[in-house]
Design an enzyme around this catalytic site. Sequence first.
Site, PDB file in Angstrom:
ATOM      1  N   ASP A  14     123.275  16.604  83.104  1.00 11.22           N
ATOM      2  CA  ASP A  14     121.971  16.726  82.466  1.00 11.22           C
ATOM      3  C   ASP A  14     122.118  16.716  80.940  1.00 11.22           C
ATOM      4  O   ASP A  14     121.139  16.742  80.206  1.00 11.22           O
ATOM      5  CB  ASP A  14     121.331  18.046  82.938  1.00 11.22           C
ATOM      6  CG  ASP A  14     119.828  17.940  83.085  1.00 11.22           C
ATOM      7  OD1 ASP A  14     119.316  16.814  83.175  1.00 11.22           O
ATOM      8  OD2 ASP A  14     119.173  18.995  83.096  1.00 11.22           O
ATOM      9  N   HIS A  74     109.450  19.173  77.387  1.00 10.32           N
ATOM     10  CA  HIS A  74     109.654  19.415  78.821  1.00 10.32           C
ATOM     11  C   HIS A  74     109.411  20.910  79.024  1.00 10.32           C
ATOM     12  O   HIS A  74     110.292  21.737  78.760  1.00 10.32           O
ATOM     13  CB  HIS A  74     111.087  19.021  79.220  1.00 10.32           C
ATOM     14  CG  HIS A  74     111.411  19.342  80.649  1.00 10.32           C
ATOM     15  ND1 HIS A  74     111.637  18.380  81.606  1.00 10.32           N
ATOM     16  CD2 HIS A  74     111.518  20.533  81.295  1.00 10.32           C
ATOM     17  CE1 HIS A  74     111.878  18.970  82.771  1.00 10.32           C
ATOM     18  NE2 HIS A  74     111.815  20.287  82.604  1.00 10.32           N
ATOM     19  N   GLY A  76     108.713  23.595  81.554  1.00 14.58           N
ATOM     20  CA  GLY A  76     108.650  24.116  82.922  1.00 14.58           C
ATOM     21  C   GLY A  76     109.132  25.554  82.901  1.00 14.58           C
ATOM     22  O   GLY A  76     109.045  26.225  81.865  1.00 14.58           O
ATOM     23  N   SER A  77     109.692  26.026  84.029  1.00  9.42           N
ATOM     24  CA  SER A  77     110.250  27.385  84.047  1.00  9.42           C
ATOM     25  C   SER A  77     111.359  27.477  83.009  1.00  9.42           C
ATOM     26  O   SER A  77     111.553  28.499  82.366  1.00  9.42           O
ATOM     27  CB  SER A  77     110.825  27.693  85.419  1.00  9.42           C
ATOM     28  OG  SER A  77     109.842  27.495  86.391  1.00  9.42           O
ATOM     29  N   GLY A  78     112.100  26.372  82.892  1.00 10.56           N
ATOM     30  CA  GLY A  78     113.044  26.223  81.788  1.00 10.56           C
ATOM     31  C   GLY A  78     112.366  25.254  80.845  1.00 10.56           C
ATOM     32  O   GLY A  78     111.876  24.221  81.289  1.00 10.56           O
ATOM     33  N   GLU A 261     113.019  14.129  87.631  1.00 10.23           N
ATOM     34  CA  GLU A 261     114.471  14.120  87.446  1.00 10.23           C
ATOM     35  C   GLU A 261     115.190  13.570  88.685  1.00 10.23           C
ATOM     36  O   GLU A 261     116.182  12.853  88.568  1.00 10.23           O
ATOM     37  CB  GLU A 261     114.962  15.544  87.133  1.00 10.23           C
ATOM     38  CG  GLU A 261     114.501  16.014  85.754  1.00 10.23           C
ATOM     39  CD  GLU A 261     114.178  17.503  85.697  1.00 10.23           C
ATOM     40  OE1 GLU A 261     113.285  17.955  86.447  1.00 10.23           O
ATOM     41  OE2 GLU A 261     114.802  18.216  84.884  1.00 10.23           O
TER      42      GLU A 261
END
Length: 279
Positions: A14, A74, A76-78, A261
Amino acid sequence: MEALPNANSIAYFDTSFHRTIPPHISSYAIRQDIAKKRGLQKYGFHGLSYTYILHAVTVFLHQEPAATNLIVLHLGSGASMCAIRAGKSLDTTMGLTPLNGLPGATRSGAVDPSLIFHYTNRAGRISHDRSLAVNVHVTQAEDILNKHAGWAALTGTTDFGEIVRQMRAVEERRAAGEAVGEEEGKWKLAFDLFVDRVIGYVGSYFAKLGGEVDALVFSGGIGERSVELREEVGVDGADGVVVDIGTSKDKKRVLVCRTDEQLEMAKECALSEKFWRRN
Ligand SMILES: Nc1ncnc2c1ncn2[C@@H]1O[C@H](COP(=O)(O)OP(=O)(O)O)[C@@H](O)[C@H]1O
Ligand SMILES: CC(=O)OP(=O)(O)O
Ligand SMILES: [Mg+2]
């Protein structure tokens, strides 16, 4: 693995998308011999998502990636952000680990690194007196900042949608003249704190890209669905893989991209000749 014992396993990093970040941005201001020996530098994450988004957005804009500058969120939760210059990662908010940059569901995001020593010290300030150390080892600090911080620590929930709903409910109760406990301020604190960090990086990346930004792109569960957050960052909008939701106050294009992803990994596997060769 059990069901398909003869299948090849393919790992994607990643971090790969961020290998183009120049050394003066990816290096930390520490001794470089130690940094090199231990690999202490900014790697960045969410690279599969940024790869997918760059492709989807350039197709949408009918532009070559090499001629495209983007600021991608980006969320999100992360959560992380990326400045893309000429189709390549120039900077991103996560660092050596995903902890740096924006706060998330359970991550603190960037804090003053010395906070760790104050947090683990009863006196609340750095002291070499061991008797003042609370029962938290410095190595546990990483766990606390990764898994017990962020929205969870601020509000008790890891669900950003819930934070927005609660914040609105409190505002409505206040507007109706109802008494609202001080503790209820936590929803707005979490929301405003996130918006502040996001705006901080948008400004920084806008400057790093010399003001030449083709689009600000929102993605991830929060970026795709939270109209409230987008409004606070300066924009508003709809549905589809890439959606044009108009222009921000400074006439920059604003897009929403539903990131994927898994599809990006599947695509890279499908398109790699070497994975189709028979042994
Ligand atoms: N309408 C919404 N408004 C605000 N936040 C939302 C909304 N819908 C989903 N979210 C938030 O998006 C987050 C999940 O995003 P996602 O990208 O799926 O995360 P992950 O990093 O786990 O893949 C959750 O915090 C969820 O509350
Ligand atoms: C780095 C990363 O992928 O974080 P998360 O899984 O929290 O999105
Ligand atoms: Mg994620």
